[in-house]
Scaffold this active site. Structure first.
Site, short mmCIF file in Angstrom:
data_model
loop_
_atom_site.label_atom_id
_atom_site.label_comp_id
_atom_site.label_asym_id
_atom_site.label_seq_id
_atom_site.Cartn_x
_atom_site.Cartn_y
_atom_site.Cartn_z
N GLY A 109 -0.82 -56.94 12.19
CA GLY A 109 -1.16 -55.71 12.19
C GLY A 109 -0.80 -54.49 11.49
N GLU A 112 -2.83 -54.84 8.83
CA GLU A 112 -4.54 -54.40 9.38
C GLU A 112 -4.36 -53.00 9.53
OE1 GLU A 112 -6.13 -57.85 11.83
OE2 GLU A 112 -4.08 -56.72 12.59
N GLU A 132 -0.29 -63.91 12.30
CA GLU A 132 -1.34 -64.79 13.55
C GLU A 132 -1.44 -66.11 14.00
OE1 GLU A 132 -2.42 -59.87 12.20
OE2 GLU A 132 -2.51 -61.86 11.18
#
Length: 260
Positions: A109, A112, A132
């Site tokens: 994340g 991202e 992930e």
């Protein structure tokens, strides 16, 4: 507004937002993301702010989403809450320029979130990754979509499928186009703030139009994109800042934009 998991500081027309969970390597908990979203939304509406900078610590921009929070969630929990969408998209929707200043780990994340910003300036110690797959899931905040657009299918596929065994260092990230440039770790924040200050002195409406037009390039074909650009270009002729910018150029002086 006082926040617990982020720090905010306004420097002239720049808002600096610092992720502030150092013991958890700035893991992106729902509470942190709610605060970040609120800060970004507020800044987007604040006429005294023209540019945002998002950063973490020297050790970690953000080492991913909060696994402890996610572990107990079921499919119905995340589906009904629209997990990630409801908490994360404020950065990608912000109409003003947002710069990511990345030092240390930007994983999952965190990677991202950095990609949601308009461009990334990385410290020499930066490392990017999408681990992930090692948790039995896949990227869920744009990692399978934004990353290929930045670095191409082959490298993105390798990073997503290998997870923690395939991180990308700052130099490779610059070569691939994931980051705009790499600077010395100790110089990162000074460099980014200087860049943000240069941006913030320009016409805010023009900055917003330029950002919207560049983002459109990733959503439509070339002909439609050029048509969209042309309409925004025409629209800029209705601004006071266009008159001031062109007058300043002819008179050989610095423009004094009013953001109108």
């Amino acid at each position: 507004m006082k926040f617990k998991y982020i720090l905010t500081e306004q420097k002239d027309r720049v808002l600096l937002i610092t992720l502030n969970r150092p013991k958890a390597l700035n893991a992106l908990s729902p509470q942190l993301m709610a605060e970040l979203s609120q800060a970004v939304v507020d800044a987007d509406l604040d006429e005294k702010i023209s540019c945002l900078v998002l950063t973490g610590s020297k050790k970690a921009f953000a080492a991913g989403a909060d696994i402890r929070d996610m572990k107990g969630k079921s499919y119905m929990d995340v589906y009904k809450a629209d997990f990630i969408t409801s908490e994360w998209e404020a950065v990608s929707r912000c109409r003003k320029p947002v710069i990511a200043a990345v030092s240390g780990y930007a994983l999952g994340g965190g990677c991202e979130l950095a990609m949601m910003c308009d461009f990334i300036i990385a410290a020499e110690n930066a490392k990017f990754g999408q681990p992930e797959i090692n948790l039995g899931v896949i990227p869920g905040a744009g990692g399978t979509q934004r990353l290929p657009r930045f670095i191409g299918k082959s490298k993105a596929m390798e990073m997503v499928l290998l997870g923690q065994d395939r991180f990308m260092d700052a130099c490779e990230a610059e070569r691939c186009g994931l980051v705009s440039r790499v600077v010395a770790t100790d110089d990162l924040m000074a460099d980014v703030i200087e860049t943000a200050n240069k941006i913030s002195r320009l016409s805010t409406p023009s900055l917003m139009m330029a950002k919207e037009s560049v983002k459109r390039a990733f959503e439509v074909n070339l002909a439609e994109g050029v048509r969209f650009e042309r309409r925004l270009f025409h629209s800029s002729f209705a601004t006071e800042d266009k008159e001031e910018g062109m007058a300043a150029f002819i008179e050989k002086r610095s423009p004094n934009f009013k953001n109108k």
